[in-house]
Design a protein around this motif. Structure first.
Motif, short mmCIF file in Angstrom:
data_model
loop_
_atom_site.label_atom_id
_atom_site.label_comp_id
_atom_site.label_asym_id
_atom_site.label_seq_id
_atom_site.Cartn_x
_atom_site.Cartn_y
_atom_site.Cartn_z
N GLY A 10 -11.36 32.07 103.18
CA GLY A 10 -11.19 32.02 104.35
C GLY A 10 -9.53 33.79 104.53
O GLY A 10 -9.14 34.09 103.24
N PHE A 11 -9.50 33.70 105.26
CA PHE A 11 -7.82 34.92 105.50
C PHE A 11 -6.66 34.48 106.83
O PHE A 11 -7.83 34.05 107.49
N PHE A 12 -5.77 34.83 105.76
CA PHE A 12 -4.89 34.43 106.34
C PHE A 12 -3.72 35.37 106.59
O PHE A 12 -3.79 35.90 105.91
N HIS A 13 -2.90 35.52 107.72
CA HIS A 13 -2.04 37.13 107.94
C HIS A 13 -0.97 36.81 108.74
O HIS A 13 -1.29 35.63 109.85
N ASP A 14 0.04 37.31 108.51
CA ASP A 14 1.16 36.60 108.98
C ASP A 14 1.59 37.41 109.99
O ASP A 14 2.17 38.44 109.23
N VAL A 15 1.75 36.99 110.92
CA VAL A 15 2.63 37.78 112.38
C VAL A 15 4.13 37.71 111.81
O VAL A 15 5.09 39.26 111.61
N ASN A 16 4.07 36.87 111.65
CA ASN A 16 6.10 36.71 111.42
C ASN A 16 5.92 35.46 110.57
O ASN A 16 4.78 34.64 109.86
N SER A 17 7.45 34.59 109.98
CA SER A 17 7.78 33.82 109.60
C SER A 17 7.01 32.22 109.94
O SER A 17 6.79 31.45 109.26
N ASN A 18 7.37 32.60 111.70
CA ASN A 18 6.70 31.35 112.07
C ASN A 18 5.28 32.21 113.10
O ASN A 18 5.04 30.67 114.09
N PHE A 19 5.04 32.82 112.99
CA PHE A 19 3.22 32.89 113.49
C PHE A 19 2.17 33.47 112.28
O PHE A 19 2.93 34.59 111.89
N LYS A 20 1.03 32.86 112.46
CA LYS A 20 0.08 32.72 111.91
C LYS A 20 -1.06 33.45 112.74
O LYS A 20 -1.99 32.56 113.28
N LEU A 21 -2.55 34.17 111.65
CA LEU A 21 -3.56 34.10 112.63
C LEU A 21 -4.87 34.05 111.46
O LEU A 21 -4.49 34.17 110.17
N VAL A 22 -5.32 33.32 111.46
CA VAL A 22 -6.45 32.74 110.45
C VAL A 22 -7.97 33.06 110.52
O VAL A 22 -8.24 33.00 112.15
N ALA A 23 -8.80 33.63 110.44
CA ALA A 23 -10.05 33.68 110.27
C ALA A 23 -11.01 33.00 109.18
O ALA A 23 -10.53 33.27 107.94
N GLU A 24 -12.23 32.48 109.43
CA GLU A 24 -12.56 31.73 108.12
C GLU A 24 -14.04 31.45 107.86
O GLU A 24 -14.36 31.53 109.98
N TYR A 25 -14.98 31.25 107.09
CA TYR A 25 -15.93 30.78 107.42
C TYR A 25 -16.35 29.89 106.24
O TYR A 25 -15.82 29.76 105.20
#
Length: 366
Positions: free
Chosen positions: A323-338
């Motif tokens: 998995g890869f998690f990216h915090d755009v800010n403290s309340n918004f997150k993007l996730v990519a997972e296999y």
């Protein structure tokens, strides 16, 4: 007096841990705070594009679904009453996966509805909340906010449930939690028992007992967390008695962005997926989960592997997630997972499920 109840809920704190953020960075929205009375609201919203390759049936499916955690909104109440603080929480968990199955009848799952009494003695919780057995196993899962293994068609994905740990089914309970004793915390509860011996004369003469001990320490800038939890209950019907026992455990260490974690469980006469009313046998199950993650800047990568070997369900599973998690800010997150998941018939060795899943998601929380 310190208000132990009005800290983040157990789930919300687990989310903060999973994000590598402090609980304060994701505090609930406070609507009222006056004369010792507080009321706040917290929310969690997510959706994933999911592309799954069912290798057993040679079928590829694309969906828009929620992830391992449902969408939820929670309400928190706290009132100082002299030496005591009275509190409460209700949270409502809803699926978005049933949009075309029942367009105007989305299911709502009330997983938390409890009151708390806090004092120098610790805390007493009365009502419905997650169980103590396997609680930290799942709440400290590094892919808690991801997708994980396939789940029920209309519900959440299963993360590492039945491939590393069982689910701490929300149940009616009375639970005591000790104060923090230099990093050591103890919780013990009596919960509504499951009917594991069905029939006209089935009997639960005592409640279900669950407990958890956790310990947190910082040694030479290494943050350490360890835990052990357990469950016991007994049910009978005539000459048939089923004693259900389970023990969960784990340890997590973090330093300079690197986190390593290992956990596991072993049980007998206990459903290794989730405890429900339903007949079981006094057969064994065990499983483990090992994970590593590295956080750099606003990003975090995770590698996860888990297994469950369940004689009781005649099931063997293994689950691998990157998995890869990216915090755009403290309340918004993007996730990519296999994710790669497989389960097999324990007796014959025949593969019953083999699926590879790509999940791309967005999460908004407050």
């Amino acid at each position: 007096m310190k208000n132990n109840n009005f800290r983040k809920s157990g789930l919300a704190m687990a989310m903060a841990v999973a994000m590598g953020a402090s609980t304060g960075a994701n505090a609930a929205v406070e609507l009222y705070n006056q004369d010792g009375t507080s009321f706040s609201v917290d929310g969690y919203f997510n959706a994933f594009y999911v592309n799954r390759d069912d290798k057993l049936n040679d079928v590829r499916d694309s969906r828009i679904k929620m992830g391992f955690l449902p969408n939820t909104i929670g309400f928190n109440f706290s009132k100082d009453m002299g030496d005591l603080t009275l509190g409460g929480r209700s949270s409502f968990w809803t699926t978005i996966n049933d949009s075309l199955d029942s367009p105007t009848d989305t299911a709502i799952d009330v997983r938390q509805f409890y009151a708390t009494v806090d004092g120098d003695f610790g805390q007493i919780l009365i009502g419905k909340d997650f169980g103590l057995y396997a609680r930290s196993n799942i709440f400290l899962d590094e892919i808690l906010m991801g997708f994980g293994s396939p789940g029920a068609a209309g519900g959440v994905s299963f993360g590492n449930i039945r491939a590393g740990y069982p689910y701490p089914t929300p149940s009616a309970q009375f639970t005591y939690r000790s104060p923090d004793m230099s990093g050591l915390k103890i919780a013990a509860g009596v919960l509504d028992p499951a009917d594991t011996v069905t029939g006209a004369n089935d009997e639960n003469s005592a409640p279900r007992f669950e407990s958890e001990i956790t310990y947190n320490a910082n040694l030479n800038n290494v943050a350490l967390t360890g835990w052990v939890n357990g469950r016991y209950q007994s049910a009978e019907n005539g000459n048939t008695t089923v004693d259900s026992t389970g023990v969960g455990y784990g340890v997590k260490a973090s330093v300079a962005g690197l986190t390593l974690a290992a956990s596991g469980f072993t049980s007998k006469g206990d459903n290794p997926v989730l405890i429900v009313n339903g007949a079981v046998t006094e057969d064994d199950a065990d499983g483990f989960l090992v994970q590593g993650s590295y956080a750099f800047g606003a990003n975090r990568i995770v590698l996860s592997y888990g297994e469950t070997d369940a004689e009781i369900l005649n099931l063997e599973t293994e689950n691998t997630t990157v998995g890869f998690f990216h915090d755009v800010n403290s309340n918004f997150k993007l996730v990519a997972e296999y994710n790669m998941y497989e389960d097999n018939n324990r007796t014959t060795g025949a593969t019953t499920t083999e699926a590879d899943t790509i999940a791309l998601g967005a999460i908004v929380m407050f």
